[in-house]
Write an enzyme that holds these catalytic residues in place. Structure first.
Site, short mmCIF file in Angstrom:
data_model
loop_
_atom_site.label_atom_id
_atom_site.label_comp_id
_atom_site.label_asym_id
_atom_site.label_seq_id
_atom_site.Cartn_x
_atom_site.Cartn_y
_atom_site.Cartn_z
N LEU A 61 6.01 0.42 2.43
CA LEU A 61 4.98 -0.02 1.48
C LEU A 61 4.11 -1.15 2.06
O LEU A 61 3.46 -1.89 1.32
CB LEU A 61 5.61 -0.45 0.15
CG LEU A 61 6.39 0.64 -0.60
CD1 LEU A 61 6.89 0.11 -1.96
CD2 LEU A 61 5.53 1.89 -0.82
N LYS A 82 0.83 -1.21 0.00
CA LYS A 82 0.00 0.00 0.00
C LYS A 82 0.86 1.26 0.00
O LYS A 82 2.06 1.23 0.31
CB LYS A 82 -0.91 0.00 1.25
CG LYS A 82 -0.11 -0.02 2.58
CD LYS A 82 0.14 1.33 3.15
CE LYS A 82 1.48 1.64 3.67
NZ LYS A 82 2.18 1.38 4.76
N SER A 126 10.11 -0.68 4.24
CA SER A 126 10.33 0.51 3.41
C SER A 126 9.10 1.41 3.32
O SER A 126 9.08 2.33 2.52
CB SER A 126 10.72 0.09 1.99
OG SER A 126 11.88 -0.68 2.05
N ASP A 171 -2.95 -0.47 7.56
CA ASP A 171 -2.19 -1.21 6.55
C ASP A 171 -2.84 -2.56 6.24
O ASP A 171 -3.01 -2.94 5.08
CB ASP A 171 -0.74 -1.43 7.01
CG ASP A 171 0.07 -0.14 7.02
OD1 ASP A 171 -0.50 0.91 6.70
OD2 ASP A 171 1.27 -0.20 7.35
N1 LIG Z 1 8.16 -11.27 2.94
C1 LIG Z 1 8.48 -11.24 4.23
N2 LIG Z 1 9.12 -12.26 4.80
C2 LIG Z 1 9.43 -12.23 6.12
N3 LIG Z 1 9.20 -11.21 6.94
C3 LIG Z 1 8.58 -10.15 6.43
C4 LIG Z 1 8.17 -10.10 5.05
N4 LIG Z 1 7.56 -8.92 4.83
C5 LIG Z 1 7.58 -8.27 6.02
N5 LIG Z 1 8.17 -8.99 6.97
C6 LIG Z 1 8.35 -8.60 8.39
O1 LIG Z 1 7.91 -7.25 8.52
C7 LIG Z 1 9.02 -6.41 8.93
C8 LIG Z 1 8.90 -5.06 8.26
O2 LIG Z 1 7.77 -4.42 8.76
P1 LIG Z 1 7.70 -2.86 9.01
O3 LIG Z 1 6.34 -2.62 9.50
O4 LIG Z 1 8.83 -2.39 9.83
O5 LIG Z 1 7.88 -2.23 7.54
P2 LIG Z 1 6.84 -2.14 6.34
O6 LIG Z 1 5.59 -2.85 6.71
O7 LIG Z 1 7.52 -2.57 5.11
O8 LIG Z 1 6.56 -0.56 6.24
P3 LIG Z 1 5.31 0.28 6.81
O9 LIG Z 1 4.86 -0.40 8.07
O10 LIG Z 1 5.86 1.65 7.08
O11 LIG Z 1 4.33 0.28 5.71
C9 LIG Z 1 10.25 -7.18 8.52
O12 LIG Z 1 11.38 -6.81 9.28
C10 LIG Z 1 9.81 -8.63 8.78
O13 LIG Z 1 9.89 -8.96 10.15
C1 LIG Z 2 3.13 4.57 10.72
C2 LIG Z 2 1.77 3.97 10.47
O1 LIG Z 2 0.79 4.99 10.64
C3 LIG Z 2 1.61 3.47 9.04
C4 LIG Z 2 2.64 2.49 8.60
O2 LIG Z 2 2.38 2.17 7.25
C5 LIG Z 2 1.55 2.86 11.47
C6 LIG Z 2 0.10 2.40 11.57
O3 LIG Z 2 -0.80 3.14 11.24
O4 LIG Z 2 -0.09 1.28 12.05
MG LIG Z 3 4.54 -2.37 8.47
#
Ligand SMILES: Nc1ncnc2c1ncn2[C@@H]1O[C@H](COP(=O)(O)OP(=O)(O)OP(=O)(O)O)[C@@H](O)[C@H]1O
Ligand SMILES: C[C@@](O)(CCO)CC(=O)[O-]
Ligand SMILES: [Mg+2]
Length: 387
Positions: free
Chosen positions: A144, A10, A142, A204
């Site tokens: 997304l 997303k 990252s 999310d």
């Molecule tokens: N394909 C995957 N395989 C294993 N673990 C994963 C995978 N995708 C996400 N994760 C888990 O989610 C963590 C990343 O989540 P985090 O919420 O920090 O970032 P994000 O979801 O990419 O970004 P955001 O929450 O800002 O949208 C990773 O460190 C891992 O633990």
């Molecule tokens: C930073 C945040 O607002 C969005 C992460 O994609 C956390 C959340 O809403 O759970």
């Molecule tokens: Mg996340």
């Protein structure tokens, strides 16, 4: 029989971080997916295993089912139709099972994803031997929504294997769950997100479950129908960060400056509401689309300023903002901030030459650019005869 699920990542157009504190936010699914496949294996006398393969990381984790049962049977379950939170006691037991796998230090951030897997698997399916494979098109950590896409894809595949949802396994291709199944799946995915994020708002997992574009506030979702084409450049700064730590940082700042931060959250809520109105208002011609795009750009810039106020911008994000501003393009971070991805609105009438130039300049800084499709389907499942 093999069950496959896919769940999209997303972008958050407005309201990240503030949404955790009750503000409105606007988010849309993107056409990059996390895939989970599950093959339930026939039970054997004494060699039943639960295996999780993270294909992209070339990692596999495997537990004897008896070992998991011995450790977690006190928790009861499976209870697929009643999403429950992981208690501190259960968390301790699951963490011990994850620690046994000796995840390499460089990849230790994956431990929270593995923890969420074990909780969702045992809660929904109990102690069945299986092989579970994960692949993803999303960059991890990252902004997304990789964590939510993972939890949604796990929950969708697990529920499809459970007796609690009614799905026609003979249907071909990708299938969408019915309304009540989607609600159940979203609740389970939220429980998984809690293990990765600490205190997620639920936006999310909700946008990954339902897809399209949504307005979200305090757990409530409103579907949004865009009346204009929305094209966003996504720039990945490749600066790693962790949503849990960033959300905790904003909470700490809020404790230190409650009045100021609540005013910031209120301002973000107004920006998100206005953005949702602009996106949905009828656009009759190019001129009105341009006027709407200009409004969105201004709202994005205002939201970015408030994210800076919350302390979640980063030098790499500022570099992207300055670079795109040279081409008169507006940008904001997306997701938790602290690095990760930045969105830049690409106006409908913007020339291809400008787009190429800005991408070339961003990539020369070491960033990675992509233009994703916005607002596609949410979680989907698919059945195939296993090979
Ligand atoms: N394909 C995957 N395989 C294993 N673990 C994963 C995978 N995708 C996400 N994760 C888990 O989610 C963590 C990343 O989540 P985090 O919420 O920090 O970032 P994000 O979801 O990419 O970004 P955001 O929450 O800002 O949208 C990773 O460190 C891992 O633990
Ligand atoms: C930073 C945040 O607002 C969005 C992460 O994609 C956390 C959340 O809403 O759970
Ligand atoms: Mg996340």
């Amino acid at each position: 029989m093999e069950v496959k699920a896919r769940a999209p990542g997303k972008i958050i157009l407005s309201g990240e971080q503030a949404v955790v504190h009750g503000s409105t936010a606007v988010a849309a699914s993107i056409d990059l997916y996390t895939y989970v496949s599950i093959k339930i294996l026939p039970s054997t006398e004494n060699d039943d295993r639960l295996t999780l393969q993270l294909k992209d990381m070339a990692l596999a984790f495997s537990w004897p089912v008896g070992r998991i049962k011995e450790s977690l049977s006190s928790l009861g379950g499976p209870f697929p139709s009643t999403p429950t939170s992981c208690s501190t006691a259960s968390m301790k037991l699951i963490l011990a099972l994850v620690e046994e796998q000796n995840i390499p230090e460089a990849k230790i951030s994956l431990a929270s994803g593995v923890t969420a897997f074990l909780w969702l698997y045992t809660s929904i399916l109990g102690f069945k031997p299986a092989t579970v494979v994960v692949t993803s098109e999303l960059p991890l950590g990252s902004g997304l929504g990789s964590s939510a896409a993972l939890c949604v894809a796990f929950s969708a595949a697990l529920l499809a294997c459970s007796d609690s949802v009614n799905v026609d396994m003979k249907q071909q291709g990708w299938l969408i769950f019915g309304e009540s199944e989607l609600e159940l799946l979203n609740k389970w995915a939220f429980e998984g997100e809690k293990l990765i994020h600490g205190k997620p708002s639920g936006i999310d997992n909700t946008v990954s479950t339902y897809g399209n574009m949504i307005k979200f506030r305090s757990g409530n979702l409103t579907h949004i129908k865009s009346s204009m084409p929305l094209k966003m450049l996504i720039t990945n700064t490749k600066v790693g960060r962790n949503t849990k730590a960033l959300v905790a940082g904003v909470a700490e700042r809020t404790l230190r400056h409650p009045d100021a931060m609540n005013s910031v959250f209120n301002a973000v809520a107004s920006i998100s509401e206005e953005m949702a109105n602009v996106i949905q208002a009828p656009a009759l011609d190019d001129l009105s689309i341009t006027a709407k795009e200009e409004k969105l750009e201004e709202l994005m810039e205002m939201n970015q300023g408030l994210l800076q106020c919350m302390g979640v911008s980063h030098a790499s994000i500022e570099t992207v903002l300055q670079t795109t501003l040279k081409y008169k393009l507006a940008s904001k971070l997306t997701g938790a901030g602290g690095g990760g991805c930045v969105l830049t609105l690409l106006q409908t009438l913007l020339s291809g030459t400008i787009v190429h130039k800005v991408i070339a300049e961003l990539e020369s800084c070491g960033f990675q650019c992509l233009i994703a499709g916005i607002g596609g389907n949410g979680a989907e499942i698919c059945f195939s005869a296993s090979s």
